[in-house]
Scaffold this motif. Structure first.
Motif, PDB file in Angstrom:
ATOM      1  N   ALA A 128       1.051  -1.076  -0.033  1.00 54.91           N
ATOM      2  CA  ALA A 128       0.095  -0.099   0.074  1.00 54.91           C
ATOM      3  C   ALA A 128       0.734   1.333   0.053  1.00 54.91           C
ATOM      4  CB  ALA A 128      -0.623  -0.173   1.672  1.00 54.91           C
ATOM      5  N   PRO A 129       0.458   2.594  -0.324  1.00 57.07           N
ATOM      6  CA  PRO A 129       1.071   3.525  -0.066  1.00 57.07           C
ATOM      7  C   PRO A 129       0.940   4.144   0.914  1.00 57.07           C
ATOM      8  CG  PRO A 129      -1.044   3.854  -1.500  1.00 57.07           C
ATOM      9  CD  PRO A 129      -1.005   2.432  -1.009  1.00 57.07           C
ATOM     10  N   GLN A 130       2.062   5.215   1.072  1.00 58.41           N
ATOM     11  CA  GLN A 130       1.882   5.860   2.817  1.00 58.41           C
ATOM     12  C   GLN A 130       1.468   7.252   2.243  1.00 58.41           C
ATOM     13  OE1 GLN A 130       6.230   5.410   3.754  1.00 58.41           O
ATOM     14  NE2 GLN A 130       6.368   3.579   2.157  1.00 58.41           N
ATOM     15  N   ASP A 154       4.847   5.831  -2.711  1.00 61.85           N
ATOM     16  CA  ASP A 154       4.810   4.796  -3.239  1.00 61.85           C
ATOM     17  C   ASP A 154       5.626   4.258  -3.582  1.00 61.85           C
ATOM     18  OD1 ASP A 154       2.439   2.806  -3.066  1.00 61.85           O
ATOM     19  OD2 ASP A 154       2.955   2.416  -5.437  1.00 61.85           O
ATOM     20  N   HIS A 155       5.952   2.733  -3.162  1.00 64.49           N
ATOM     21  CA  HIS A 155       7.486   2.360  -3.756  1.00 64.49           C
ATOM     22  C   HIS A 155       7.143   2.259  -5.306  1.00 64.49           C
ATOM     23  CE1 HIS A 155       8.963   0.814  -0.067  1.00 64.49           C
ATOM     24  NE2 HIS A 155       7.890  -0.026   0.481  1.00 64.49           N
ATOM     25  N   LEU A 176       1.562   9.276  -7.739  1.00 61.12           N
ATOM     26  CA  LEU A 176       0.844   9.651  -6.789  1.00 61.12           C
ATOM     27  C   LEU A 176       1.123  10.855  -6.149  1.00 61.12           C
ATOM     28  CD1 LEU A 176      -0.010   6.826  -4.400  1.00 61.12           C
ATOM     29  CD2 LEU A 176      -1.986   7.412  -5.850  1.00 61.12           C
ATOM     30  N   THR A 177      -0.336  12.184  -5.922  1.00 56.19           N
ATOM     31  CA  THR A 177       0.434  13.262  -5.251  1.00 56.19           C
ATOM     32  C   THR A 177      -0.601  13.545  -4.057  1.00 56.19           C
ATOM     33  OG1 THR A 177      -1.271  14.486  -6.802  1.00 56.19           O
ATOM     34  CG2 THR A 177       0.979  14.380  -8.053  1.00 56.19           C
ATOM     35  N   LYS A 178      -0.795  14.435  -3.479  1.00 55.39           N
ATOM     36  CA  LYS A 178      -1.598  14.667  -2.060  1.00 55.39           C
ATOM     37  C   LYS A 178      -3.101  14.563  -2.790  1.00 55.39           C
ATOM     38  CE  LYS A 178      -1.194  18.897   0.038  1.00 55.39           C
ATOM     39  NZ  LYS A 178      -0.877  20.239   0.998  1.00 55.39           N
ATOM     40  N   LEU A 211      -5.530   6.169   0.217  1.00 56.12           N
ATOM     41  CA  LEU A 211      -5.363   7.045  -0.778  1.00 56.12           C
ATOM     42  C   LEU A 211      -5.166   5.523  -1.119  1.00 56.12           C
ATOM     43  CD1 LEU A 211      -3.256   8.958  -2.816  1.00 56.12           C
ATOM     44  CD2 LEU A 211      -1.334   8.317  -0.946  1.00 56.12           C
ATOM     45  N   THR A 212      -5.372   5.010  -2.661  1.00 55.50           N
ATOM     46  CA  THR A 212      -5.550   4.496  -3.619  1.00 55.50           C
ATOM     47  C   THR A 212      -3.943   4.169  -4.498  1.00 55.50           C
ATOM     48  OG1 THR A 212      -7.359   4.046  -3.136  1.00 55.50           O
ATOM     49  CG2 THR A 212      -6.568   2.514  -5.003  1.00 55.50           C
ATOM     50  N   ASP A 213      -3.536   3.770  -4.502  1.00 56.29           N
ATOM     51  CA  ASP A 213      -2.223   3.447  -6.119  1.00 56.29           C
ATOM     52  C   ASP A 213      -2.753   2.382  -7.196  1.00 56.29           C
ATOM     53  OD1 ASP A 213      -2.000   0.566  -5.820  1.00 56.29           O
ATOM     54  OD2 ASP A 213       0.321   1.041  -5.052  1.00 56.29           O
ATOM     55  N   ALA A 214      -2.052   3.497  -8.670  1.00 60.36           N
ATOM     56  CA  ALA A 214      -2.275   2.563  -8.786  1.00 60.36           C
ATOM     57  C   ALA A 214      -2.549   0.899  -9.509  1.00 60.36           C
ATOM     58  CB  ALA A 214      -0.865   2.546 -11.010  1.00 60.36           C
TER      59      ALA A 214
END
Length: 847
Positions: free
Chosen positions: A585-587, A612-613, A618-620, A644-647
């Motif tokens: 998951a992102p941070q 995110d790794h 991703l942005t604010k 927050l959801t990553d790709a």
């Protein structure tokens, strides 16, 4: 010296003169006895002589310590005749021997256990009369070569005349060549700011710090006046020590301080050289007895060891006090039985491309705790001759290494001959931390872990875990570094990094793969108080790189970096055939619980950052506010939920608590302006250390001296800019380095001021840290020709800084719109700052 006998015949002559036909008779004379046999002169008859009377001047041989003297004494006899004859009589006098023999070769000696000592070696006694008397020497006293101590031998010898020579000789026997002179501080040394001149006894000086020291009342007294900026800011030490390889030493001392603070004890090979040990102790106001054992595995330190107590800025401690040392001792003790086998390095499973030669010793090394004679040549390798590099398959090579105590390391290594390489020479040494390590491995850290940094921290590997104890993160992520060097990243390979970690307080940890001037991996991980296993994968597609540094960084990472203890274990790197599915998951950073004073605006996205790794887009703005119940007009406790959801569809959720409080309940700001209303007219100078406002220029900016003018029913500051320069800070008007000018991580400030200009223009308001001039908050304000009050919200979303800089920029604010930054006069009044929000801090400070 041998005496020379001068034999003189002293003749006593009696002459009788007769007027007519008289005769002269020579009376018999006997020579005075000497150390030789006496000689007697037989009597003779001398014919009479007639001559004019004369007197013979006596002749005297000067007396010496070497021989008797001969003196001629005139004897005058007058007769009744007209002539008088004067005759001379010679006598012999003997001087006695009063000179004692002389010793040669009797010097004080320092000896060590196991050495032989003959008290007569090189010793001689010589007498000026008797010659060599070495065989007549007697010695009173003995020397026990198995008992440490100071012995006195008394040498005596007597010549034949009874003269005796006596000499005392001091023989000091030490159990060890590592000598601590005056370790009980019984010999006083006068107070001084430094004492660098004695290469044998205790010395001291300050290095960025200042101090005095003395030895009196049976102890060493070291007064720290200022600690300096480094741990060795003040030093009390012995130089030129010898520490023998393969020996075990017990080091002990007593210590106390007027005020508790840390003390560092180090052993260095040469001044500032590699540290053999580096221990930190917490001094108290009571005497403590500290003792530990140390084994010298490294080569002998031959006369250039530095044994030192450091009391500078250790782990952020700036306590200036007096500490006391006594009974500093080093004792050589028997080395404990070695029951620990060597640790083999570089014998992990490996893949070999079919048809390629395989060297079983390539990249193989070892670590050993006692047997310093062990070399890689002692490694026994079996099974390597059975590998058929032309046939795809799996083989086993056995490595065996036995130390001098009979402890054997035995490892079976799998060697796969494959058509495509899937492993790498990138390896981790002691990744499971099975081997203790208390000092950093010298750079380049290839066969062990190295550590250093600009922050204040301690690091050690013990009990199967690595501990990074951070006291001060410093201002950037590399303030604390833990690493291995000279690794190789091979083009086209995919690396999987795994490790376990936790921290005493939640914080971030950064993993880095970097070369000289470039970084290939900078992955950030959120640590909690529980052990977690972390995984990161990296595909290397930019050419094979050598000299790669693989490290863990625990400095200031985006402000979310509490000073605390970080724990690492099971660090490993492997090559995989393809990237795994992204399931991490992102941070969101900066979502700590928060306090805000009622009546102020709360922005739930204020100061937040995302990471995110994999998904770097991703942005604010991608943060979703799930719920926000905050009402800043009503005192109370509220919650904000974030998502927050990553790709890849991985979702991170966070919940923070927001407390709306009254101004009376709020913490006090630690930033206060001097003469913010300009009524005191404190001088405005170009000095950054001015206790008040500073006006300075750079990059082409030009400004007239600041003026105090009457306006707004009082006094205001007038700044006349004649050239804005080429950057915003071409003209600066600010305060910094004021007492207590501290900004905390997460702090939100309301900055208000009145301003106008002769010509409308843009200015900038900035909050900076005063170490690397990092801009923490920046706002552009458009001022007019009329007096107007402006309010700016400044936020520190980075970290806490002990020195802040706050003020105005009157240079070229926007290079794309230079017309908005004309050179003109600007007027400022009633500058204030108020702390209106801050992070909830439940973590006690570290000492």
């Amino acid at each position: 010296m041998k005496k020379v006998l001068i034999l003189a015949l002293f003749v006593f002559t009696s002459i009788m003169f007769v007027a007519c036909g008289g005769t002269t008779t020579l009376a018999p004379t006997t020579q005075a006895p000497t150390t030789n046999a006496p000689t007697t002169l037989a009597p003779t008859t001398q014919a009479p002589t007639t001559q004019a009377p004369t007197t013979q001047v006596p002749t005297t041989l000067a007396p010496t310590t070497q021989a008797p003297t001969t003196t001629q004494e005139p004897i005058t006899t007058t007769t009744t005749t007209e002539t008088t004859t004067t005759t001379t009589t010679t006598t012999t006098t003997t001087t006695s021997d009063t000179t004692a023999p002389v010793f040669f070769g009797i010097n004080d000696r320092v000896l060590f256990f196991g050495e032989s000592f003959n008290p007569m070696d090189g010793v001689m006694a010589v007498d000026d009369t008797d010659g060599l008397l070495t065989s007549e020497i007697t010695i009173d006293g003995t020397v026990d070569m198995e008992t440490q101590g100071v012995y006195v031998l008394t040498y005596s010898v007597t010549d034949s005349a009874g003269n005796t020579a006596t000499v005392e000789r001091t023989i000091t026997v030490y159990a060890s060549r590592w000598i601590i002179p005056n370790g009980e501080f019984s010999e006083d040394v006068a107070n001084a700011a430094e004492n660098r001149n004695d290469p044998v006894d205790w010395g001291w000086h300050g290095n960025t710090g200042t101090m005095t020291a003395e030895v009196s009342d049976g102890m060493a007294k070291i007064e720290i006046l200022t600690v300096g900026t480094v741990s060795y800011g003040t030093q009390f030490y012995l130089l030129n020590r010898t520490i023998e390889q393969g020996k075990t030493y017990r080091i002990s001392f007593r210590v106390r301080a007027d005020v508790p603070r840390p003390l560092q004890l180090v052993l260095e090979r040469g001044i500032g050289g590699t540290r053999m040990f580096d221990n930190i102790y917490d001094m108290t106001t009571e005497w403590q007895e500290i003792s530990f054992d140390y084994y010298q595995y490294a080569a002998t330190i031959d006369g250039n060891g530095k044994f030192a107590f450091f009391a500078g800025n250790i782990n952020g401690s700036e306590v200036a006090t007096t500490y006391y040392l006594d009974y500093v001792r080093v004792e050589e003790i028997p080395t404990p039985e070695d029951t620990e086998a060597p640790v083999l390095i570089g014998v992990d499973p490996v893949e070999v491309l079919v048809g390629t030669a395989f060297d079983p010793l390539a990249g193989v090394s070892f670590m050993e705790n006692q047997d310093y004679t062990l070399t890689i040549d002692d490694l026994v390798v079996t099974g390597a001759d059975l590998i058929d590099i032309n046939t795809i398959g799996e083989y086993t090579v056995t490595y065996s290494l036995t130390d001098a105590s009979g402890n054997t390391a035995l490892v079976d290594r799998t060697v796969k001959v494959v058509s495509e390489i899937m492993t790498s020479s990138f390896y981790v040494v002691n990744g499971d931390f099975a081997k203790d390590q208390l000092v950093p491995y010298p750079q380049p850290a290839m066969d062990g872990w190295g550590w250093h940094g600009s922050g204040s921290f301690r690091t050690w590997i013990q009990g199967g875990v690595s501990v990074i104890d951070v006291y001060d993160t410093w201002r950037l992520f590399y303030g604390t570094q833990f690493y291995q060097q000279n690794r190789v990243l091979t083009e086209g390979q995919i690396y999987q990094i795994t490790f376990r970690a936790k921290a005493d307080e939640p914080r971030l940890l950064q993993v880095q793969l970097e070369g000289s001037g470039f970084t290939t991996v900078a992955a950030v991980f959120e640590l909690t108080t529980e052990w977690q296993t972390f995984t990161y994968e990296y595909a290397h597609n930019v050419g094979t790189l050598s000299n790669i540094k693989f490290g863990f960084f625990a400095g200031n990472i985006h402000g979310v970096s509490a000073p605390t203890q970080v724990y690492l274990d099971d660090v490993d790197i492997n090559v995989i055939s393809e990237l795994s599915e992204d399931t991490t998951a992102p941070q969101i950073w900066g979502v700590e619980d928060y306090y805000i004073i009622e009546g102020n605006t709360f922005d739930p996205l204020m100061g937040l950052k995302v990471y995110d790794h994999v998904d770097k887009s991703l942005t604010k703005d991608d943060i979703v506010i799930v719920t926000n119940t905050v009402d800043t007009n009503t005192v109370g406790t509220y919650t904000v939920e974030y998502s927050l959801t990553d790709a890849s569809g991985n979702i991170a959720t966070y919940t923070r608590e927001v407390n709306v409080i009254t101004a009376a309940e709020a913490a006090l700001t630690r930033i206060n302006f001097i003469d913010g209303d300009f009524e005191a007219q404190v001088p405005i100078t170009a000095d950054d250390n001015n206790q008040g406002w500073t006006l300075k220029t750079s990059s082409g900016g030009v400004v007239n001296p600041a003026e105090f003018v009457a306006d707004r029913e009082g006094t205001v500051a007038k700044i006349t800019v004649t050239n804005v320069g080429t950057v915003p800070h071409g003209v600066q008007f600010h305060q910094l380095n004021q007492p207590g000018f501290i900004t905390e991580f997460g702090a939100m400030y309301k900055f208000t001021f009145w301003a106008k200009a002769d010509q409308a223009r843009d200015i900038a308001v900035q909050l900076q840290e005063n170490e690397g001039w990092l801009v923490l908050s920046n706002t552009t304000v458009s001022i007019t020709t009329e007096w107007t009050q402006y309010e700016v919200i400044l936020i520190n979303a980075e970290r806490s800084y002990p020195k802040a800089k706050i003020g105005f920029f009157f240079g070229l604010i926007d290079s794309l719109n230079p017309d908005n930054s004309p050179a003109t006069s600007i007027y400022i009044d009633d500058v204030t700052i108020e702390l209106i929000g801050y992070v909830k801090d439940d973590v006690a400070p570290r000492i």
